[in-house]
Design a protein around this motif. Sequence first.
Motif, PDB file in Angstrom:
ATOM      1  N   GLY A 177       0.820  -1.108   0.056  1.00 55.39           N
ATOM      2  CA  GLY A 177      -0.001  -0.099   0.055  1.00 55.39           C
ATOM      3  C   GLY A 177       0.984   1.305   0.035  1.00 55.39           C
ATOM      4  O   GLY A 177       0.613   2.394   0.533  1.00 55.39           O
ATOM      5  N   VAL A 178       2.176   1.109  -0.539  1.00 59.11           N
ATOM      6  CA  VAL A 178       2.901   2.347  -0.471  1.00 59.11           C
ATOM      7  C   VAL A 178       2.519   3.518  -1.211  1.00 59.11           C
ATOM      8  O   VAL A 178       2.690   4.698  -1.055  1.00 59.11           O
ATOM      9  N   LEU A 179       1.534   3.357  -2.569  1.00 62.62           N
ATOM     10  CA  LEU A 179       1.035   4.455  -3.092  1.00 62.62           C
ATOM     11  C   LEU A 179       0.200   5.116  -2.423  1.00 62.62           C
ATOM     12  O   LEU A 179       0.059   6.467  -2.955  1.00 62.62           O
ATOM     13  N   ALA A 180      -0.340   5.062  -1.389  1.00 65.15           N
ATOM     14  CA  ALA A 180      -1.194   5.611  -0.469  1.00 65.15           C
ATOM     15  C   ALA A 180      -0.217   6.459   0.621  1.00 65.15           C
ATOM     16  O   ALA A 180      -0.827   7.421   1.087  1.00 65.15           O
ATOM     17  N   ALA A 181       0.992   6.059   0.600  1.00 63.50           N
ATOM     18  CA  ALA A 181       2.017   6.838   1.576  1.00 63.50           C
ATOM     19  C   ALA A 181       2.042   8.202   1.086  1.00 63.50           C
ATOM     20  O   ALA A 181       2.167   8.609  -0.116  1.00 63.50           O
ATOM     21  N   ALA A 182       2.336   9.154   2.187  1.00 57.47           N
ATOM     22  CA  ALA A 182       2.410  10.620   1.740  1.00 57.47           C
ATOM     23  C   ALA A 182       3.862  10.757   1.604  1.00 57.47           C
ATOM     24  O   ALA A 182       4.147  11.989   1.278  1.00 57.47           O
ATOM     25  N   ASN A 183       4.760  10.001   2.272  1.00 59.54           N
ATOM     26  CA  ASN A 183       6.205  10.493   2.297  1.00 59.54           C
ATOM     27  C   ASN A 183       7.081   9.226   2.428  1.00 59.54           C
ATOM     28  O   ASN A 183       6.314   8.123   2.587  1.00 59.54           O
ATOM     29  N   ALA A 184       8.409   9.201   2.428  1.00 65.45           N
ATOM     30  CA  ALA A 184       8.963   7.909   2.574  1.00 65.45           C
ATOM     31  C   ALA A 184       8.976   7.479   4.012  1.00 65.45           C
ATOM     32  O   ALA A 184       9.073   6.085   4.012  1.00 65.45           O
ATOM     33  N   ASP A 185       8.849   8.129   4.866  1.00 64.51           N
ATOM     34  CA  ASP A 185       8.762   7.660   6.198  1.00 64.51           C
ATOM     35  C   ASP A 185       7.733   6.695   6.326  1.00 64.51           C
ATOM     36  O   ASP A 185       7.662   5.204   6.730  1.00 64.51           O
ATOM     37  N   GLU A 186       6.495   7.017   5.794  1.00 61.26           N
ATOM     38  CA  GLU A 186       5.342   6.393   5.911  1.00 61.26           C
ATOM     39  C   GLU A 186       5.571   5.002   4.855  1.00 61.26           C
ATOM     40  O   GLU A 186       5.001   3.766   5.249  1.00 61.26           O
ATOM     41  N   ALA A 187       5.989   5.155   3.713  1.00 58.90           N
ATOM     42  CA  ALA A 187       6.186   3.996   2.884  1.00 58.90           C
ATOM     43  C   ALA A 187       7.278   2.932   3.437  1.00 58.90           C
ATOM     44  O   ALA A 187       6.711   1.953   3.602  1.00 58.90           O
ATOM     45  N   PHE A 188       8.373   3.399   4.439  1.00 54.72           N
ATOM     46  CA  PHE A 188       9.190   2.386   4.963  1.00 54.72           C
ATOM     47  C   PHE A 188       8.352   1.840   5.921  1.00 54.72           C
ATOM     48  O   PHE A 188       8.708   0.675   6.310  1.00 54.72           O
TER      49      PHE A 188
END
Length: 296
Positions: free
Chosen positions: A142-153
């Motif tokens: 669900g990384v596409l929904a992340a707002a930034n790199a912190d959320e993605a990781f």
Amino acid sequence: MLFRKYNLPISLLALVLTLTLAFFAAGCAPEAAPVTKPEEEPAGEVEILGYITLSTTTSTYDSGLLDFINPIFTAQSGIEVRIVSLGTGAALESGQRGDADVLLVHDRATELKLVEEGYFVDRFDVMYNDFVIVGPADDPAGVLAAANADEAFNLIALGKHPFASRGDDSGTNRKELRLWAAAGIDPKDADWYFSIGQGMGDTLRFTNEKLGYTVVDRGTFIALRNGLALTIVLEGDPVLFNQYGVMVVNPELHPHVKYDLAMEYVEFLMSDEGQNLITSYQIDGETLFFPGFGLE
């Protein structure tokens, strides 16, 4: 003096980086006549007057940029550029040992430190692009929904999704480790984290096989993405800005270094012609690198 320094306030720097990456995300790159990788070197015999050794990161080599630019430089100057492609960490070490004349790498903080320590001279911000996070098209984390790199990781770690790290002390690897640290995560002992000690091409192929995620600079991904079932799942975060620097090995430490010839190469890259060549180099209609002279 051909080169100038630009000292920008931190707040303005942040704005510059944000706007730069907004260009990437919106597809509003600076216009330039598209140039693709040439099928052959410029016509005509070139009299070789000397050579320099360029120690460079794998991203500039794998992208095909140097195969495009260097023959043009050689045709004009008579100076052959012999490339040694390494991860940025190994490239910097080779320069410190005096095993190269000029470096083209992307770990700005370390580069500036080594210049201050006297290992390198005449360093300039030559070009930039950005890092991106790539993963499977169905994006199970669900990384596409992340707002930034912190959320993605955090999403990748929370779901224990496979993540491939180059693990080779390259500029990309160093950036990836800083991103994990900024996210407050230490993944090194996790069974879903694979540090493979390979270059970007092998890391992308490993990621593809694992249906996982990795960090890659945009230029290298564009150049190597054919045949991979991977897509960009996060881009545009200002922390993903990727600056490349060119610098010469200090001849006072290593008198055998071909300083004058190396400076001809640096001046070519930093000239209007060199900067225009950088921005005009494209693959599949996409620009891989952007002129970076004067960006502090």
